[in-house]
Write a protein that holds these residues in place. Sequence first.
Motif, PDB file in Angstrom:
ATOM      1  N   PHE A 117       1.704  12.274  -2.118  1.00 15.50           N
ATOM      2  CA  PHE A 117       1.226  11.739  -3.390  1.00 15.50           C
ATOM      3  C   PHE A 117       1.189  10.209  -3.358  1.00 15.50           C
ATOM      4  N   LEU A 118       2.236   9.596  -2.831  1.00 15.78           N
ATOM      5  CA  LEU A 118       2.299   8.132  -2.783  1.00 15.78           C
ATOM      6  C   LEU A 118       1.263   7.571  -1.815  1.00 15.78           C
ATOM      7  N   PHE A 119       1.033   8.257  -0.706  1.00 15.70           N
ATOM      8  CA  PHE A 119       0.036   7.792   0.264  1.00 15.70           C
ATOM      9  C   PHE A 119      -1.353   7.779  -0.364  1.00 15.70           C
ATOM     10  N   TYR A 120      -1.705   8.866  -1.035  1.00 12.75           N
ATOM     11  CA  TYR A 120      -2.994   8.913  -1.726  1.00 12.75           C
ATOM     12  C   TYR A 120      -3.043   7.905  -2.876  1.00 12.75           C
ATOM     13  N   GLY A 121      -1.911   7.707  -3.529  1.00 10.22           N
ATOM     14  CA  GLY A 121      -1.854   6.719  -4.608  1.00 10.22           C
ATOM     15  C   GLY A 121      -2.124   5.317  -4.102  1.00 10.22           C
ATOM     16  N   GLY A 122      -1.592   4.989  -2.918  1.00 11.92           N
ATOM     17  CA  GLY A 122      -1.837   3.672  -2.334  1.00 11.92           C
ATOM     18  C   GLY A 122      -3.297   3.457  -1.992  1.00 11.92           C
ATOM     19  N   ILE A 123      -3.934   4.495  -1.437  1.00  7.83           N
ATOM     20  CA  ILE A 123      -5.355   4.393  -1.103  1.00  7.83           C
ATOM     21  C   ILE A 123      -6.194   4.243  -2.373  1.00  7.83           C
ATOM     22  N   SER A 124      -5.867   5.021  -3.396  1.00 11.52           N
ATOM     23  CA  SER A 124      -6.614   4.935  -4.662  1.00 11.52           C
ATOM     24  C   SER A 124      -6.443   3.573  -5.311  1.00 11.52           C
ATOM     25  N   PHE A 125      -5.229   3.031  -5.251  1.00 10.42           N
ATOM     26  CA  PHE A 125      -4.977   1.704  -5.819  1.00 10.42           C
ATOM     27  C   PHE A 125      -5.804   0.648  -5.099  1.00 10.42           C
ATOM     28  N   ALA A 165      -2.702  -0.139   4.963  1.00 11.68           N
ATOM     29  CA  ALA A 165      -1.644  -1.021   4.471  1.00 11.68           C
ATOM     30  C   ALA A 165      -1.088  -0.520   3.145  1.00 11.68           C
ATOM     31  N   PHE A 166      -1.974  -0.224   2.198  1.00 14.94           N
ATOM     32  CA  PHE A 166      -1.509   0.227   0.889  1.00 14.94           C
ATOM     33  C   PHE A 166      -0.929   1.638   0.961  1.00 14.94           C
ATOM     34  N   MET A 206       1.420 -10.593   3.817  1.00 16.07           N
ATOM     35  CA  MET A 206       0.639 -11.574   4.571  1.00 16.07           C
ATOM     36  C   MET A 206       0.237 -11.023   5.937  1.00 16.07           C
ATOM     37  N   LEU A 207       1.126 -10.212   6.543  1.00 17.56           N
ATOM     38  CA  LEU A 207       0.856  -9.664   7.866  1.00 17.56           C
ATOM     39  C   LEU A 207      -0.091  -8.467   7.820  1.00 17.56           C
ATOM     40  N   LEU A 208      -0.051  -7.696   6.739  1.00 17.20           N
ATOM     41  CA  LEU A 208      -0.818  -6.452   6.666  1.00 17.20           C
ATOM     42  C   LEU A 208      -2.211  -6.625   6.083  1.00 17.20           C
ATOM     43  N   THR A 209      -2.431  -7.696   5.346  1.00 17.33           N
ATOM     44  CA  THR A 209      -3.712  -7.874   4.665  1.00 17.33           C
ATOM     45  C   THR A 209      -4.503  -9.021   5.275  1.00 17.33           C
ATOM     46  N   GLN A 216      -3.084 -10.336  -0.701  1.00 20.03           N
ATOM     47  CA  GLN A 216      -1.657 -10.426  -0.375  1.00 20.03           C
ATOM     48  C   GLN A 216      -0.803 -10.238  -1.618  1.00 20.03           C
ATOM     49  N   THR A 217      -1.197 -10.881  -2.709  1.00 28.25           N
ATOM     50  CA  THR A 217      -0.441 -10.742  -3.954  1.00 28.25           C
ATOM     51  C   THR A 217      -0.552  -9.337  -4.524  1.00 28.25           C
ATOM     52  N   LEU A 218      -1.756  -8.759  -4.441  1.00 29.40           N
ATOM     53  CA  LEU A 218      -1.959  -7.410  -4.958  1.00 29.40           C
ATOM     54  C   LEU A 218      -1.218  -6.354  -4.140  1.00 29.40           C
ATOM     55  N   LEU A 219      -0.806  -6.697  -2.935  1.00 28.77           N
ATOM     56  CA  LEU A 219       0.024  -5.785  -2.143  1.00 28.77           C
ATOM     57  C   LEU A 219       1.502  -6.059  -2.359  1.00 28.77           C
ATOM     58  N   ALA A 220       1.880  -7.337  -2.482  1.00 22.20           N
ATOM     59  CA  ALA A 220       3.297  -7.689  -2.614  1.00 22.20           C
ATOM     60  C   ALA A 220       3.878  -7.212  -3.949  1.00 22.20           C
TER      61      ALA A 220
END
Length: 252
Positions: A117-125, A165-166, A206-209, A216-220
Motif C-alpha cells: 500500500f505504501l509503495f503504491y502510495g509513494g508512486i501515486s504521490f 525514490a518515492f 538530494m541524492l535520490l531526486t 527534493q523538498t517534496l520528497l524530504a
Amino acid sequence: MSSSTNQHLLFDHLIELRSRLLKAVLSVLVFFCSMIYFANDIYAYVSLPLLAVMPESGQMIATGVASSFFAPFKLTIVLAIFISMPYILFQIWSFIAPGLYRNEKKLMGPLMLGSSFLFYGGISFAYYVVFPIVFAFFTSVAPEGVNIATDISSYLDFVLKLFFAFGIVFEIPIVIILLCWTGFTTPKSLREKRPYVAVGSFVIAMLLTPPDIISQTLLAIPMLLLFEFGVFISSIYYTKSDDEHAEEENNE
C-alpha cells in the motif's frame, strides 16, 4: 542431525525458492503480455503531467532510432513489476513463513500488506502531486525563445527515478516498525534523534531526486511525516508488547 539430512533439507529449500521465484517471474510476464498492446497508451498517460504544462510550441521527441519503441516497452516492463509486487511479496512471505513464530507471523502479514500500500502510495504521490508542480516549474523558467522538446527516453528515466525514490521512501514506516520489532532501536530513541532525521531526510532527498530544490523538498517533507507515523505505530506495538508481558507475568 546427519550431514545427508542437512543437505536434503537444503536441497528442498532451494527447490522451493526456485519455485517461488518462477511464480514471481511468471506473474510479471503475465501482466507484461496483457499490457504490451497498450504500451503506447500507457506511455501517453504517464507523460500527461508534462504535456499538460507544456507551451503550445512544446512537444516530446524521440532522438534515438528505436526510442519510440523501447521507451513504451521499458515502461510496460516496469509497470508489470509494480503491479506484480503484492504477489511477489506474497511469494517471499510464503517462503519465510514456516520459519517464523506465531507472533512473528501475525506481524509480518500486515507488514506485507502495508508495504504494498505504501509503495503504491509513494508512486501515486509522485505522479499526482510532485510531477505537476515540478514540470510546471521547469517549463515556466525556460528562457525566452527556447522551444521545449523533451526526449521520450530522458523523460521516462526521469519519472522512473522519481517513482522508485518515492516508492522506496514511503516504506519508511515499515522499516521503523521492523527496527523496533527486532530490538535494534526503540520509539523513544528515535524521537530523540529527530534533528538528525530532519537533516538526513534532505540529504537523502538530494541524492535520490534530480538536482532541483522543489522535488527534493517534496520528497524530504513526506519522509519526515512518514518517520513520525512509523514511530507512532511502533509505540503502539511496544505498548501492546509490554501489556502482553505483564499479563504473562501475572498469570505465572
